[in-house]
Write a protein that holds these residues in place. Sequence first.
Motif, PDB file in Angstrom:
ATOM      1  N   ALA B  92      17.435  20.753  -8.813  1.00 40.15           N
ATOM      2  CA  ALA B  92      17.160  19.363  -8.476  1.00 40.15           C
ATOM      3  C   ALA B  92      18.626  18.804  -8.080  1.00 40.15           C
ATOM      4  N   GLN B  93      18.790  18.101  -6.950  1.00 37.89           N
ATOM      5  CA  GLN B  93      19.966  17.559  -6.671  1.00 37.89           C
ATOM      6  C   GLN B  93      19.954  16.251  -6.394  1.00 37.89           C
ATOM      7  N   VAL B  94      21.078  15.504  -6.073  1.00 38.01           N
ATOM      8  CA  VAL B  94      21.192  13.985  -5.883  1.00 38.01           C
ATOM      9  C   VAL B  94      22.153  13.587  -4.807  1.00 38.01           C
ATOM     10  N   VAL B  95      21.642  12.805  -3.734  1.00 38.17           N
ATOM     11  CA  VAL B  95      22.696  11.923  -2.997  1.00 38.17           C
ATOM     12  C   VAL B  95      22.439  10.643  -3.233  1.00 38.17           C
ATOM     13  N   PHE B  96      23.949  10.249  -3.241  1.00 41.93           N
ATOM     14  CA  PHE B  96      24.134   8.673  -3.834  1.00 41.93           C
ATOM     15  C   PHE B  96      24.276   7.731  -2.707  1.00 41.93           C
ATOM     16  N   GLN B  97      24.088   6.259  -3.069  1.00 37.99           N
ATOM     17  CA  GLN B  97      24.160   5.397  -2.020  1.00 37.99           C
ATOM     18  C   GLN B  97      25.623   5.371  -1.287  1.00 37.99           C
ATOM     19  N   ASP B  98      26.654   5.147  -2.028  1.00 39.06           N
ATOM     20  CA  ASP B  98      27.871   5.096  -1.356  1.00 39.06           C
ATOM     21  C   ASP B  98      28.653   6.095  -1.294  1.00 39.06           C
ATOM     22  N   PRO B  99      28.763   6.793  -0.352  1.00 34.83           N
ATOM     23  CA  PRO B  99      29.456   8.131   0.036  1.00 34.83           C
ATOM     24  C   PRO B  99      30.991   8.009  -0.186  1.00 34.83           C
ATOM     25  N   LYS B 100      31.461   6.859  -0.208  1.00 35.06           N
ATOM     26  CA  LYS B 100      33.130   6.699  -0.546  1.00 35.06           C
ATOM     27  C   LYS B 100      32.933   6.976  -1.987  1.00 35.06           C
ATOM     28  N   ALA B 101      32.156   6.467  -2.851  1.00 30.93           N
ATOM     29  CA  ALA B 101      32.350   6.700  -4.184  1.00 30.93           C
ATOM     30  C   ALA B 101      31.701   7.944  -4.839  1.00 30.93           C
ATOM     31  N   SER B 102      30.817   8.799  -4.021  1.00 28.16           N
ATOM     32  CA  SER B 102      30.471   9.921  -4.578  1.00 28.16           C
ATOM     33  C   SER B 102      31.031  11.125  -4.105  1.00 28.16           C
TER      34      SER B 102
ATOM     35  N   GLN D 169      31.884   6.979 -15.031  1.00 31.05           N
ATOM     36  CA  GLN D 169      30.576   6.225 -14.579  1.00 31.05           C
ATOM     37  C   GLN D 169      30.613   6.237 -13.010  1.00 31.05           C
ATOM     38  N   ARG D 170      31.764   6.906 -12.433  1.00 31.42           N
ATOM     39  CA  ARG D 170      31.730   6.785 -11.074  1.00 31.42           C
ATOM     40  C   ARG D 170      30.651   7.833 -10.518  1.00 31.42           C
ATOM     41  N   ASP D 171      30.194   7.696  -9.301  1.00 32.53           N
ATOM     42  CA  ASP D 171      29.253   8.437  -8.668  1.00 32.53           C
ATOM     43  C   ASP D 171      29.790   9.996  -8.536  1.00 32.53           C
ATOM     44  N   TYR D 172      30.838  10.013  -7.984  1.00 36.67           N
ATOM     45  CA  TYR D 172      31.231  11.518  -7.774  1.00 36.67           C
ATOM     46  C   TYR D 172      31.288  12.276  -9.163  1.00 36.67           C
ATOM     47  N   VAL D 173      31.411  11.792 -10.118  1.00 35.65           N
ATOM     48  CA  VAL D 173      31.425  12.331 -11.366  1.00 35.65           C
ATOM     49  C   VAL D 173      30.208  12.822 -11.849  1.00 35.65           C
ATOM     50  N   LEU D 174      29.085  11.796 -11.415  1.00 35.21           N
ATOM     51  CA  LEU D 174      27.781  11.940 -11.597  1.00 35.21           C
ATOM     52  C   LEU D 174      27.168  13.209 -10.575  1.00 35.21           C
ATOM     53  N   ALA D 175      27.767  12.903  -9.635  1.00 27.94           N
ATOM     54  CA  ALA D 175      27.386  14.141  -8.488  1.00 27.94           C
ATOM     55  C   ALA D 175      27.737  15.269  -9.055  1.00 27.94           C
ATOM     56  N   ALA D 176      28.938  15.581  -9.455  1.00 25.26           N
ATOM     57  CA  ALA D 176      29.363  16.911 -10.091  1.00 25.26           C
ATOM     58  C   ALA D 176      28.518  17.241 -11.422  1.00 25.26           C
ATOM     59  N   ARG D 177      27.932  16.275 -12.226  1.00 20.54           N
ATOM     60  CA  ARG D 177      27.111  16.658 -13.265  1.00 20.54           C
ATOM     61  C   ARG D 177      26.109  17.322 -12.711  1.00 20.54           C
ATOM     62  N   ALA D 178      25.273  16.317 -11.805  1.00 23.28           N
ATOM     63  CA  ALA D 178      23.913  16.936 -11.104  1.00 23.28           C
ATOM     64  C   ALA D 178      24.316  18.211 -10.580  1.00 23.28           C
ATOM     65  N   LEU D 179      25.309  18.820 -10.194  1.00 24.41           N
ATOM     66  CA  LEU D 179      25.635  20.215  -9.575  1.00 24.41           C
ATOM     67  C   LEU D 179      25.736  21.005 -10.628  1.00 24.41           C
ATOM     68  N   GLY D 180      25.815  20.472 -12.049  1.00 21.73           N
ATOM     69  CA  GLY D 180      25.862  21.393 -12.878  1.00 21.73           C
ATOM     70  C   GLY D 180      27.189  21.732 -13.520  1.00 21.73           C
ATOM     71  N   ALA D 181      28.277  20.838 -13.083  1.00 19.93           N
ATOM     72  CA  ALA D 181      29.715  21.121 -13.518  1.00 19.93           C
ATOM     73  C   ALA D 181      29.484  20.791 -15.173  1.00 19.93           C
ATOM     74  N   SER D 182      30.440  21.841 -15.878  1.00 22.75           N
ATOM     75  CA  SER D 182      30.682  21.846 -17.160  1.00 22.75           C
ATOM     76  C   SER D 182      31.707  20.210 -17.473  1.00 22.75           C
ATOM     77  N   ARG D 183      31.410  19.785 -18.740  1.00 18.95           N
ATOM     78  CA  ARG D 183      32.606  18.724 -19.081  1.00 18.95           C
ATOM     79  C   ARG D 183      34.055  19.278 -18.677  1.00 18.95           C
ATOM     80  N   TRP D 184      34.182  20.386 -18.909  1.00 17.46           N
ATOM     81  CA  TRP D 184      35.595  21.072 -18.923  1.00 17.46           C
ATOM     82  C   TRP D 184      36.102  20.956 -17.602  1.00 17.46           C
ATOM     83  N   ARG D 185      34.984  21.405 -16.686  1.00 20.69           N
ATOM     84  CA  ARG D 185      35.160  21.550 -15.239  1.00 20.69           C
ATOM     85  C   ARG D 185      35.389  19.963 -14.729  1.00 20.69           C
TER      86      ARG D 185
END
Lengths: 324, 261, 553, 281
Positions: B92-102, D169-185
Amino acid sequence: MTRLVVTRALHAAAVCAVVATSVFVLLQFAPGDPFATSLDGADIPPGVRAEWRARYGFDRPPTERFVRWAGALARGELGYSASRHQTVAAVVSDAVPRTLLLVGVALVIGFAAGVGIAVLQARHHRRWPDRVLGALTLGGVAVPEFLLALLAMTWLGVRWRLFPVAGIGSLGDTAAWPLWEQVADLVWHLALPAIVLAIAVASRVARHQRAALLGVLDEDFIRTARAKGLGEWDVLWRHALPNAIGPVIALLGLALPSLVGGAVLIERIFGWPGMGLTLFDALLARDYPLVLAAVLLATVLAVLARTLTDVIAELVAPRRTREP
Amino acid sequence: MSALLEVRDLVVDYAPHATAARDPHRRAVDGVSLDVMRGETLALVGESGSGKTSLGRAVLRLIEPASGSVRFDGTDVRALRGVGLTRFRRRAQVVFQDPKASLDPRMRVGDIVREGIDIHALAPRAAADRRVVRLLEEVGLSAADAVRVPHEFSGGERQRIAIARALAVEPEFLVLDEAVSALDVLVRRQVLDLLAALQASRGLTYLFIAHDLALVERIATRVAVMQQGRIVECAPSATLFGAPSSDAARALLAAIPRFPW
Amino acid sequence: MTRIFLGRLALVLCLAAACGGRDRGPTGGIVVVSAGADAETLFPPLVVTNQGRAVTELIYDKLADIGPGLNTIGDAGFVPKLASTWEWSRDSLTITFHMNPNARWHDGRPVTARDVQYAFKVWTDSAVGAVQRSALASVDSIATPDALTARVHFRERAPEQFFAFVYTLIPLPAHRLAAIADTALHDAAEVRAPVGNGPFRFVSWMPRVRLELAANAAYYAGRPRLDGVVYVVAAQGATVAARLLAGEADFLEQLAPPDFAQLPADHSVRAQAYGGFDYLFVQFNLRDPAATERAHPIFGDVALRRALTLGVNRTAIVRSIFDTLARPAIGPFSRTQWTADTTLRGIPFDSALAARALDSLGWHDTNGDGVRERGGRPLAFSLLVPASSRARQAAAVLLQAQLKTIGVRVTIEQADFNAFLDRAHRAAFDALVGGVRTSPSPRGVRDVWSTPGPAAGTQNFGRWSNTTFDAHVDSALAATSAGAVRAHVRTAYQAAIDDAPAIWLYEPRLFAGVHRRLTVGALRPDAWWANVASWSIDPAQRLPRDRRASPTP
Amino acid sequence: MATNTWRRLMHDRPARIAAAVLGTAALVAFFAPWLARYDPTLQPDPVTLRLLAPSWQHWFGTDPFSRDVLSRVLHGARVSLGVAAGAMLLAVTLGAALGALAAVFGGWVDAAVGALVDVLIAMPRLLVVIALVATFGALSPWWLIALIGGSGWLATARIVRAEFRDHLQRDYVLAARALGASRWRIVWQHLLPAVAPQIAVAAALALAAVIPLEAALSFVGLGIQPPLPSWGNILLDGTDYLTTAWWLVVFPLGAVTLTVGSALVLADRLRAAIAGEEHRR
């Protein structure tokens, strides 16, 4: 609101308890003895020292001493200072007002001067007043305070005799003087230590305040204000400063304990026996009850100052909510 | 068609530290039940603040729900730990709204896309490189883009990178959290086309979150409308656009600009 | 002997009275004394420090005071104070003091024999914890046949019994203190604002800030010339000197070497020499700090101690730090003591000889690191220095460089004074830069250098033990004639120099900083404050502070 | 963003000058034994050659022990900067680690670190250090590093915690978490690089704080032990001769001021670069 106050108070009490306990434990490892220096002399028999140790309970195990001390503290007693032949409460009640006066005056002067310098710098951003003041404030932070104090004492005190080199007041029965003379005398004696400490404060405040001001000056509402045709000074004082001063005040609250601590050398050099010097002397004398009380007081003051500055910062500049 | 994702009575509270500032009794998601069928695109539509993003994140376990259950392909997502959770993350994966931030601005595009492959050890070094190139090409970028950094790309291109990153671990299920909302109309259409193509070629299931019904009209199989943390209507796309039964849906429909040509 | 002495005493008394009466000199003015420390207490039994004595001994008089010759044997040279006369019993076990009938406490009550008796009780009560009560150990009791007669009974005869008694015991106002429990005396309000009987009376005390005294107009020996004495305290050495140089103070007990460099530029301050009782040394620990029953692996050997001494150029150390403000020390004494002997045979500076001596002892630099070693052990030791003393630190740095040239590695360890003393007492050191402030009496030498035991050697941190030294020191302290004392002391000192338990470094000469407007006369080396009552301030050079600070007489 | 921050910094003239000064100081410290003309502990003649004014033989004059002040200032750079750098590294590492732990784990870890910060921030640092040194006697440079570093991590911890929480809180960290990245990573790959500029600011400020602290310790006699030269104890030797031998104070003070000032300027410019970058985003 009451809940907030209660939580804060509990938190402060916990911090104090931890500080007191850790200092007490630490002191157990200190080499030396409360009566090593006060009772040193060729003609003092060793038995006297043991006697004095027993009198003040130093022959008891540390745990018992701690319980006794904490118990007395709970009853509002701070103990007896063997090095000063006085109750700790008496010693501390002399020292605390002096420190508050010195640090308070230095803070007010330093803060006002620092903000003034920062506004001036922001007004003349990247022109010579900014650069000169920037270099001065940089120096104010970089030059060790004790050296500044010694230089001030040597030149302003000894060479030019503008101010008394040390002491907290003139000789004689000053209490009988007219009030304005008493105040003038106090100011005159306070001058050197307060100036040195204020230079340190002003330099730090100015540097932070300048950065904060320049940051705010970039924002849209300032452009609006300028567009409305407001003068540059008005923009700075009325619009930029209120929005930039909050974090600087909060920062000052955080820096206050180190300011009080930094005052120890200044108090020492200018013969101003406040809390810093009292604590320093108590440490060297291994006067444990006095050390504990002084540390505890410093902690309480620090916590109070932090709370106070937080409140002030909040009042001065209600945080503008940042839109995501 | 069987349900890939089953959500039952899901409740999500606002993060604890935020409660002081907001109404403490207000919940982001307030007892939502929802099924997402294999291979379909379920659009989740609602005004901003209606709780759709929280729902999307709770489903992926990016935030912890207060109560309720989430089952993915029959397994309880909330109970997953360790290896099980890692396996779920792959699917299960996700794509966010703001690609700048994600997209991490400090990483090269190749490394961003590759991160999932590394985490799940899906391929050895050289093979991973090839796979990254293939993924970039699949979303319409080129192999040369792998060494560039995100801020050198346009919004649409960045969103393609984000999609490539999500696809790198070969998921079955994708939460598209306002994935095209921030793009301008032309680019939006291109990305939607890409998503549709990917769904067809890879058999993906989408939970498509949007605040605007217009966005989902072309892509959604079914539409769920959210309002104040609850689902007020859930119906096949045609039904909803034809005869909405809830006020919220009607309001959203009315907001779609209709051009007179 | 008694009668002869009394005659001489009467003469002295007359002279003193005559002088006092004829030449009053100018009166008025306040002397501000810049002090580096505050009095720890104003209660005489608890006073240990010099500063404490400097204050209390202006407030309280003794029965008699040591004379300008600083003799400590018998009562020769002693000046009457509260006791105008005294006589010895035939067996010397009783001394009867006749109190001066004019002596008054500052509250106007007469000073009586009861005050002497009360003071003795306080001094010997362990609940008070008087620090110097061992000096009174030979006193059995004090009787008061009448209000003005105190009869002191001794347990045993001793050459210094008179000195020990009058130098230690300070009469206390029984009428004010007797009502207070002994255990509460140390912190009583009465004790913090004392009522004395001396030339100056207490005015106010702000601990660690200043202490003010005013002239006692009703003083039995005549009103002091000064209107008052004020002690102002600063902990930092530079500040103490700055006060004098800035004209805020008139007197500084001891100028430090760097202060002298500033004097030529400032004609308002002069330096006045007055001897001094300090001597400083590098003390070796003769015992292994790890296991005190063993000899120290390096310093256990007298030949090595002598070799190290040979390698130290003490003249250079003294010249470098003090220029001419100190002299190389000779042995375990100060030149100001009347028992001092400058003809003793010292160990000269000869680094070539030192190197040869170390060679012959088997210490060679075999690995070329500049440090000698023997049996795998380098010739290295740590030197403990109190962080509070700049001069001792400087001496350590100079010594370190000198010993380095003969292949000895010295590591300097600074410790704050408390930790320094603690380690000294526990013998947890290799060597330390020690210092002793002796008294006029040769008695002190026994505490510092005699074999450690319950009665002697309590300050013998290095645990040096030498039977010749011990025997002759004991004989000297028991001798009743100055000649015999000198002979024994000479032998003992020579033994100490030859056995080298320490490197005798230097004796600072005390120089007081005195403002031009102040005339102080001769300063007594053991107590600069002894004659403050006769100090005067030039009326032409009065300052505003003299008027301002003047308390009502 | 961060890569740009560094690039911005390198195009900033004051920052380049400050970095050059610090770099020179570091080089001087490293090559002191080769640069100095004399052994800094050598006392050629402490009687006749003491307190000589600057001359061709002794550019910075001699001290009360006839030692060459220039050589001592050069070697002092070694000790002072060594202690400062060591303490700074320790403080920043400790602060970053504790701040990161608090932010990433939250809950009781966060509370514990927060309480520790509150306790330590309430105790004046100079006094704490003086107290410990006074308590345990004069310390070796290593202990000094441990002590100064161990008490100086608060600011870094606060900054790192706040920044980490922000980035978490930022999306890129959420994205990494969603990818399954460990806290350490996440910490290592994403957060630390993101917060690196702020940590660098904290490091520069820590450096600027440590050097005067060492000097203050020397002033109370508890700093670096003689004969090892440090800027602090050279200054201390000078305080006795403020009016009579200016060279004892002016040169070490110049060294201290230049180094501390440069560290401060660097921190300023770095902060400006970060702000500029944030602004641009």
